[in-house]
Design a protein around this motif. Sequence first.
Motif, PDB file in Angstrom:
ATOM      1  N   ALA A  60       2.323   8.400  -5.494  1.00 18.94           N
ATOM      2  CA  ALA A  60       2.412   7.491  -6.658  1.00 18.94           C
ATOM      3  C   ALA A  60       1.954   6.058  -6.010  1.00 18.94           C
ATOM      4  O   ALA A  60       1.382   5.191  -6.649  1.00 18.94           O
ATOM      5  N   ILE A  61       2.357   5.682  -4.918  1.00 18.83           N
ATOM      6  CA  ILE A  61       2.261   4.162  -4.207  1.00 18.83           C
ATOM      7  C   ILE A  61       0.773   4.400  -3.832  1.00 18.83           C
ATOM      8  O   ILE A  61       0.077   3.471  -4.098  1.00 18.83           O
ATOM      9  N   TRP A  62       0.068   5.567  -3.449  1.00 22.28           N
ATOM     10  CA  TRP A  62      -1.249   5.585  -2.950  1.00 22.28           C
ATOM     11  C   TRP A  62      -2.109   5.374  -4.246  1.00 22.28           C
ATOM     12  O   TRP A  62      -3.029   4.830  -4.402  1.00 22.28           O
ATOM     13  N   LEU A  63      -1.747   6.143  -5.398  1.00 24.24           N
ATOM     14  CA  LEU A  63      -2.764   6.094  -6.582  1.00 24.24           C
ATOM     15  C   LEU A  63      -2.657   4.755  -7.227  1.00 24.24           C
ATOM     16  O   LEU A  63      -3.335   4.212  -7.787  1.00 24.24           O
ATOM     17  N   VAL A  64      -1.114   4.299  -7.482  1.00 27.02           N
ATOM     18  CA  VAL A  64      -0.813   3.002  -8.549  1.00 27.02           C
ATOM     19  C   VAL A  64      -1.707   1.899  -7.563  1.00 27.02           C
ATOM     20  O   VAL A  64      -2.276   1.060  -8.007  1.00 27.02           O
ATOM     21  N   TRP A  65      -1.342   2.079  -6.220  1.00 28.54           N
ATOM     22  CA  TRP A  65      -1.871   0.787  -5.595  1.00 28.54           C
ATOM     23  C   TRP A  65      -3.277   0.890  -5.473  1.00 28.54           C
ATOM     24  O   TRP A  65      -4.202  -0.113  -5.644  1.00 28.54           O
ATOM     25  N   GLY A  66      -4.075   2.085  -5.389  1.00 29.50           N
ATOM     26  CA  GLY A  66      -5.499   2.168  -5.830  1.00 29.50           C
ATOM     27  C   GLY A  66      -5.947   1.687  -7.110  1.00 29.50           C
ATOM     28  O   GLY A  66      -6.925   0.932  -7.253  1.00 29.50           O
ATOM     29  N   ALA A  67      -4.960   1.924  -8.134  1.00 25.24           N
ATOM     30  CA  ALA A  67      -5.409   1.543  -9.478  1.00 25.24           C
ATOM     31  C   ALA A  67      -5.440   0.056  -9.509  1.00 25.24           C
ATOM     32  O   ALA A  67      -5.908  -0.723 -10.358  1.00 25.24           O
ATOM     33  N   LEU A  68      -4.467  -0.560  -8.807  1.00 25.05           N
ATOM     34  CA  LEU A  68      -4.344  -2.061  -8.821  1.00 25.05           C
ATOM     35  C   LEU A  68      -5.296  -2.929  -7.925  1.00 25.05           C
ATOM     36  O   LEU A  68      -5.028  -3.978  -7.850  1.00 25.05           O
ATOM     37  N   ILE A  69      -6.152  -2.385  -7.440  1.00 33.06           N
ATOM     38  CA  ILE A  69      -7.048  -2.733  -6.519  1.00 33.06           C
ATOM     39  C   ILE A  69      -7.753  -3.929  -6.927  1.00 33.06           C
ATOM     40  O   ILE A  69      -8.186  -4.972  -6.465  1.00 33.06           O
ATOM     41  N   ASN A  70      -8.144  -3.637  -8.347  1.00 28.27           N
ATOM     42  CA  ASN A  70      -9.024  -4.944  -8.804  1.00 28.27           C
ATOM     43  C   ASN A  70      -8.202  -5.677  -9.819  1.00 28.27           C
ATOM     44  O   ASN A  70      -8.540  -6.663 -10.597  1.00 28.27           O
ATOM     45  N   SER A  71      -6.849  -5.557  -9.603  1.00 27.56           N
ATOM     46  CA  SER A  71      -5.985  -6.545 -10.504  1.00 27.56           C
ATOM     47  C   SER A  71      -5.595  -7.750  -9.726  1.00 27.56           C
ATOM     48  O   SER A  71      -6.103  -8.239  -8.865  1.00 27.56           O
ATOM     49  N   LYS A  72      -4.903  -8.736 -10.527  1.00 28.50           N
ATOM     50  CA  LYS A  72      -4.523  -9.955 -10.150  1.00 28.50           C
ATOM     51  C   LYS A  72      -3.440  -9.852  -8.756  1.00 28.50           C
ATOM     52  O   LYS A  72      -2.704  -9.011  -8.833  1.00 28.50           O
ATOM     53  N   LYS A  73      -3.464 -11.045  -8.169  1.00 27.24           N
ATOM     54  CA  LYS A  73      -2.762 -11.080  -6.934  1.00 27.24           C
ATOM     55  C   LYS A  73      -1.189 -10.562  -7.070  1.00 27.24           C
ATOM     56  O   LYS A  73      -0.274 -10.178  -6.284  1.00 27.24           O
ATOM     57  N   ILE A  74      -0.726 -11.419  -8.183  1.00 24.02           N
ATOM     58  CA  ILE A  74       0.536 -11.265  -8.568  1.00 24.02           C
ATOM     59  C   ILE A  74       1.042  -9.967  -8.780  1.00 24.02           C
ATOM     60  O   ILE A  74       2.479  -9.607  -8.354  1.00 24.02           O
ATOM     61  N   TRP A  75       0.134  -9.005  -9.203  1.00 28.19           N
ATOM     62  CA  TRP A  75       0.476  -7.510  -9.902  1.00 28.19           C
ATOM     63  C   TRP A  75       0.463  -6.858  -8.172  1.00 28.19           C
ATOM     64  O   TRP A  75       1.450  -5.967  -7.970  1.00 28.19           O
ATOM     65  N   LYS A  76      -0.378  -7.271  -7.408  1.00 32.35           N
ATOM     66  CA  LYS A  76      -0.171  -6.475  -6.076  1.00 32.35           C
ATOM     67  C   LYS A  76       0.818  -6.844  -5.313  1.00 32.35           C
ATOM     68  O   LYS A  76       1.449  -5.990  -4.692  1.00 32.35           O
ATOM     69  N   TYR A  77       1.307  -8.271  -5.311  1.00 28.80           N
ATOM     70  CA  TYR A  77       2.422  -8.475  -4.659  1.00 28.80           C
ATOM     71  C   TYR A  77       3.647  -8.047  -5.254  1.00 28.80           C
ATOM     72  O   TYR A  77       4.398  -7.222  -4.422  1.00 28.80           O
ATOM     73  N   LEU A  78       4.067  -7.695  -6.341  1.00 26.70           N
ATOM     74  CA  LEU A  78       4.988  -7.160  -7.191  1.00 26.70           C
ATOM     75  C   LEU A  78       4.853  -5.880  -6.868  1.00 26.70           C
ATOM     76  O   LEU A  78       6.124  -5.212  -6.557  1.00 26.70           O
ATOM     77  N   GLY A  79       3.602  -5.160  -6.892  1.00 26.90           N
ATOM     78  CA  GLY A  79       3.721  -3.693  -6.645  1.00 26.90           C
ATOM     79  C   GLY A  79       4.234  -3.455  -5.483  1.00 26.90           C
ATOM     80  O   GLY A  79       4.570  -2.435  -4.956  1.00 26.90           O
ATOM     81  N   GLY A  80       3.737  -4.249  -4.564  1.00 27.97           N
ATOM     82  CA  GLY A  80       3.858  -3.922  -3.041  1.00 27.97           C
ATOM     83  C   GLY A  80       5.417  -4.201  -2.613  1.00 27.97           C
ATOM     84  O   GLY A  80       5.925  -3.118  -1.767  1.00 27.97           O
TER      85      GLY A  80
END
Length: 693
Positions: A355-375
């Motif tokens: 799930a980390i792999w796919l969700v992180w992949g889905a967030l690749i074009n998202s805003k940085k804030i979502w990447k930081y929170l997801g990470g």
Amino acid sequence: MPREWGKVNKMGLIGVLACLGIILNIMALKSPILGLILSVFWLAWLVCQLRKGWGWDLAIAILGATLIILGSVFFYIFNLGPTAVSLMVVILTILGFEVSKRNEQIKINISWGWPRMNAKFVVLSLYFVFYILSFVLLFQYQSTEAIRTPWEVLPKIFLVIYFALSGLLLIYATNSREDNNYKIITVLIGAHFLLGLMVATIIYKIGFGFDPFVHRAAEKALVDLGYIQPKPFFYMGQYALVAFGANIFQSSVTWIDKLIVPLMAVLTLPGLAISSLLKLTKTEREAKIAWPFLIGAVTPLFFYTVPQSLANLLLLILILISWSVILQKEKIIWPHWLILAAIFFIHPLSAIPGAIWLVWGALINSKKIWKYLGGMAAAISLPVMFVIWQKVSGGFGLDFAWENLGRLTESFGAEFLNYLPFYSIYHLVYLYRFNILFLILILAALGIYFLLRSTKNKAGVFHYLAVLGILILNLLALGLINFRAIIDYEQVEFIRRLAQIILIVSCPLLLTGAYLVIKKIMMLKGGQLMIIFFGALWLTFSLYLNYPRDDAFLKGRSYAVSEDDLKSVRWIDNDAQGKDYIVLSNQSVAAAALQEFGFKKYFTSNQQLTINNQQLFYYPIPTSSPLYEIYLDIIYNGVTREKIQKAQALTGAEKVYLVINSYWLDAKKRAEEAKLLTNNRENIGGKVWVFGW
């Protein structure tokens, strides 16, 4: 010209007839031979319906994931008896027709361009002869004894033949450039992979390990009853898949279970690995050579079937079909999510990284804030999962301790930068073994270098590396957890499993790293010979190391379930004459009891010696049972009436049995001590003593 066979109407007729035949066989005929024939045709038909647009390998993976999800849903809502399985067959057949409408026409190209009488034909012929000889040796040396390693019974000539086979495979691969040879080399790699995976399955005639016996007992109960109570929260995906296979094939659960992971790995991984690598490298020969070098890395993950290995297999498939998508910042598509959903039905330890792999992949074009929170959320997801599960079930007994990190460093320290002088071939083998982590890191570093150099979208590469970083943080956090319900020597088991998952996620780096090394070596004078010789040596060393060993460097302690173990548990059950009893034994005897009688009896502890008063199986479970602790005390410190009474008081059983296998260091001494305490005893085959009170 390639030969075309069949259109949708003919293919549809095959599917309908196979479907009806399977249902008739499940409900009435119950013929294993008919089940095998019809099921192979029906499954092949479904794969044919899926293959256009996805390819054979991914079609098999999609079908497997669909079976897992559908079977699990049926289990949780209804059951998995013959009627439910028949309904699943109908649903899947209808889905097959729906897919065929989109594909319009299925064509099967059977023109494989097999080579004429030339050097390649000679190589293939030799490979075939040695391959058959290898399987003859495996079946000839099948064992029902309490062996510690397959190399205890297999003659060394088997490894010599495997070395020759590996050399022939690499000779063919390094000389293959034509498109038709791509198909042949994929089949050869799959065949080679299968040989390596089948060593334990064939040699250990009764079965390998302990956990597979536990899961097979659950699967047998599901097939016999159509349900399991209480319904398990985990593992259901494997149980449903095996139960479905046992019903449609009308075969034993044992063989379906033993073969399902190795066969699925062979049918999917070689083609997916090569095709995924070709998306980035564009050069066939080196890509075809790279995958055989990783056979050694993944064989220990897939040579036997347990939920963790099945989940890891699907995770590796997910990584292989999606890593180029993530690197190129493309859209995650439905087969990716389907396979991830299937993993969640099998094992969360693989599903959460997936799930980390796919969700992180889905967030690749998202805003940085979502990447930081997801990470940040992903970095502690696995420890949080264990804490939540502890709160819900109370099954683990968790606490945190910084000193536990020492176990983590000890686990990996022995595999990094070690030197051994060369005195024998074993020193060379273990020089490789003791530096395997170092070699993996080198390959991964080369893979990173290659991706950064060859990929236009550098952000995708850093995104991929971020996922690895997140998983490593989870590994460190998991190292802090102490599982009070698990015996000391098993404390690092979850860490090892997560390390294997990190290895799986790293496979694209290892593939590209191996590709880069091979490409550079092939440019050298004599490079092809170097690849063939050292590659064959690598594969042979890996095969030896991938299975349990007992040699000058490592003392084997895991004994296989033997025929004498099976006779012992039968004797005990007959001697008990229907009375409630417990048995103090090692895990091999407990596994034999699971095979013979399943989950026959549980006791509720009469004392506060278990976490949350959990129920105790009537044979010891090595990882957590107080009965096993009593047994070890007896084996190491002596047999006393007080220890027997302690076990009886713990469970309230009417009778207590003690089983002593001859391979224990002080077995004869313990047997003599037990003889002084009871006249109810039996010696099985001169290798197992059984005492009853």
